[in-house]
Design a protein around this motif. Sequence first.
Motif, PDB file in Angstrom:
ATOM      1  N   LEU A  37       1.407  -0.847 -11.417  1.00 57.84           N
ATOM      2  CA  LEU A  37       2.005  -1.604 -12.253  1.00 57.84           C
ATOM      3  C   LEU A  37       3.217  -0.822 -13.139  1.00 57.84           C
ATOM      4  O   LEU A  37       4.143  -1.346 -13.300  1.00 57.84           O
ATOM      5  CB  LEU A  37       1.039  -2.122 -13.497  1.00 57.84           C
ATOM      6  N   LYS A  38       3.105   0.356 -13.482  1.00 57.86           N
ATOM      7  CA  LYS A  38       3.998   1.314 -14.171  1.00 57.86           C
ATOM      8  C   LYS A  38       5.219   1.279 -13.347  1.00 57.86           C
ATOM      9  O   LYS A  38       6.325   1.181 -13.602  1.00 57.86           O
ATOM     10  CB  LYS A  38       3.538   2.657 -14.673  1.00 57.86           C
ATOM     11  N   VAL A  56       6.158  -6.049 -25.431  1.00 62.42           N
ATOM     12  CA  VAL A  56       5.493  -5.541 -24.240  1.00 62.42           C
ATOM     13  C   VAL A  56       4.345  -4.462 -24.644  1.00 62.42           C
ATOM     14  O   VAL A  56       3.435  -4.716 -24.109  1.00 62.42           O
ATOM     15  CB  VAL A  56       6.527  -5.146 -23.094  1.00 62.42           C
ATOM     16  N   ARG A  57       4.893  -3.842 -25.579  1.00 56.87           N
ATOM     17  CA  ARG A  57       3.761  -2.705 -25.830  1.00 56.87           C
ATOM     18  C   ARG A  57       2.696  -3.424 -26.773  1.00 56.87           C
ATOM     19  O   ARG A  57       1.560  -2.944 -26.474  1.00 56.87           O
ATOM     20  CB  ARG A  57       4.762  -1.918 -27.304  1.00 56.87           C
ATOM     21  N   ALA A  58       2.818  -4.428 -27.577  1.00 60.61           N
ATOM     22  CA  ALA A  58       1.744  -5.086 -28.167  1.00 60.61           C
ATOM     23  C   ALA A  58       1.004  -5.591 -27.204  1.00 60.61           C
ATOM     24  O   ALA A  58      -0.335  -5.607 -27.162  1.00 60.61           O
ATOM     25  CB  ALA A  58       2.148  -6.102 -29.161  1.00 60.61           C
ATOM     26  N   GLU A  66      -3.158   1.693 -23.906  1.00 60.80           N
ATOM     27  CA  GLU A  66      -2.436   2.170 -25.061  1.00 60.80           C
ATOM     28  C   GLU A  66      -1.391   3.417 -24.719  1.00 60.80           C
ATOM     29  O   GLU A  66      -0.464   3.508 -25.186  1.00 60.80           O
ATOM     30  CB  GLU A  66      -3.606   2.931 -26.100  1.00 60.80           C
ATOM     31  N   LYS A  67      -1.945   4.142 -23.709  1.00 60.62           N
ATOM     32  CA  LYS A  67      -1.158   5.298 -23.320  1.00 60.62           C
ATOM     33  C   LYS A  67      -0.085   4.831 -22.512  1.00 60.62           C
ATOM     34  O   LYS A  67       1.151   5.327 -22.691  1.00 60.62           O
ATOM     35  CB  LYS A  67      -1.940   6.263 -22.550  1.00 60.62           C
ATOM     36  N   VAL A  68      -0.282   3.549 -21.899  1.00 58.26           N
ATOM     37  CA  VAL A  68       1.130   3.115 -21.041  1.00 58.26           C
ATOM     38  C   VAL A  68       1.975   2.568 -22.139  1.00 58.26           C
ATOM     39  O   VAL A  68       3.208   2.559 -22.108  1.00 58.26           O
ATOM     40  CB  VAL A  68       0.660   1.881 -20.176  1.00 58.26           C
ATOM     41  N   ALA A  69       1.347   1.936 -23.383  1.00 58.52           N
ATOM     42  CA  ALA A  69       2.387   1.192 -24.421  1.00 58.52           C
ATOM     43  C   ALA A  69       3.262   2.136 -24.952  1.00 58.52           C
ATOM     44  O   ALA A  69       4.259   2.114 -25.369  1.00 58.52           O
ATOM     45  CB  ALA A  69       1.365   0.638 -25.277  1.00 58.52           C
TER      46      ALA A  69
END
Length: 72
Positions: A37-38, A56-58, A66-69
């Motif tokens: 996905l990343k 997108v972060r939310a 959380e780490k991806v955000a």
Amino acid sequence: MESALRAVARKIHATRQSDPSATGTPIDPEAEEVQQLKSAAMPLLFQLREDQKREVRALARLIGLEKVASMI
């Protein structure tokens, strides 16, 4: 990007099916599905406006990424 997002959703669903108490359990950011996905999403994410990135972060935090955000 759609197929990668669906793979993450399937992983979340499978986790919750096998352990209903895992609803708040974060997804492993190193999982293969998350890495796919990343890779698929990052080019698009870099083109977003700051308000879109916040959204997108939310959403990423909401599904346990959380780490991806924090990388967006």
